[in-house]
Design a protein around this motif. Structure first.
Motif, PDB file in Angstrom:
ATOM      1  N   ARG A  61       0.818  -1.215   0.000  1.00  0.00           N
ATOM      2  CA  ARG A  61       0.000   0.000   0.000  1.00  0.00           C
ATOM      3  C   ARG A  61       0.850   1.263   0.000  1.00  0.00           C
ATOM      4  NH1 ARG A  61      -4.659  -1.707   4.273  1.00  0.00           N
ATOM      5  NH2 ARG A  61      -5.980  -2.807   2.781  1.00  0.00           N
ATOM      6  N   SER A  62       2.023   1.190   0.640  1.00  0.00           N
ATOM      7  CA  SER A  62       2.861   2.389   0.740  1.00  0.00           C
ATOM      8  C   SER A  62       3.743   2.603  -0.486  1.00  0.00           C
ATOM      9  CB  SER A  62       3.733   2.304   2.002  1.00  0.00           C
ATOM     10  OG  SER A  62       4.670   1.257   1.865  1.00  0.00           O
ATOM     11  N   MET A  63       3.714   1.706  -1.444  1.00  0.00           N
ATOM     12  CA  MET A  63       4.542   1.856  -2.650  1.00  0.00           C
ATOM     13  C   MET A  63       4.028   3.012  -3.498  1.00  0.00           C
ATOM     14  SD  MET A  63       4.995  -1.974  -4.113  1.00  0.00           S
ATOM     15  CE  MET A  63       5.950  -3.206  -3.297  1.00  0.00           C
ATOM     16  N   ASN A  64       4.987   3.727  -4.099  1.00  0.00           N
ATOM     17  CA  ASN A  64       4.565   4.743  -5.053  1.00  0.00           C
ATOM     18  C   ASN A  64       4.247   4.043  -6.375  1.00  0.00           C
ATOM     19  OD1 ASN A  64       6.945   4.400  -6.596  1.00  0.00           O
ATOM     20  ND2 ASN A  64       8.038   5.906  -5.350  1.00  0.00           N
ATOM     21  N   GLU A  65       3.793   4.813  -7.325  1.00  0.00           N
ATOM     22  CA  GLU A  65       3.325   4.218  -8.589  1.00  0.00           C
ATOM     23  C   GLU A  65       4.436   3.464  -9.326  1.00  0.00           C
ATOM     24  OE1 GLU A  65       1.309   5.661 -12.748  1.00  0.00           O
ATOM     25  OE2 GLU A  65       0.911   6.828 -10.931  1.00  0.00           O
ATOM     26  N   GLY A  66       5.645   4.009  -9.318  1.00  0.00           N
ATOM     27  CA  GLY A  66       6.773   3.362  -9.998  1.00  0.00           C
ATOM     28  C   GLY A  66       7.153   2.042  -9.346  1.00  0.00           C
TER      29      GLY A  66
END
Length: 80
Positions: A61-66
């Motif tokens: 969930r905490s991952m950015n889009e990249g």
């Protein structure tokens, strides 16, 4: 032509046809077994992925889009 020759030829043809049918049935059953094995392997892989996602839910969930795209690309790679 003697009737016994006709009966022998007919019986030989029937036995040959039965043999060919048995070989074909063996082939079909072998393919079915392979399909069942692949389904079991796929189910095990899916369950492992579910466990991983449950354990890493917050990180995902905490991952950015990249990072998320890179993670999804990794998951799409064919396995060995």
């Amino acid at each position: 032509m003697d009737y016994t020759v006709i009966v022998i030829i007919t019986n030989t043809l029937v036995v040959l046809a039965t043999f060919v049918a048995t070989l074909y049935r063996i082939k079909i059953e072998r393919e079915q077994i392979q399909t069942v094995k692949r389904n079991v392997q796929a189910k095990e892989c899916l369950e492992a992925l579910r466990k991983y996602i449950r354990a890493e839910r917050d990180s995902i969930r905490s991952m950015n889009e990249g990072e998320l795209q890179e993670f999804l690309d990794y998951l799409e790679q064919p396995g060995e």
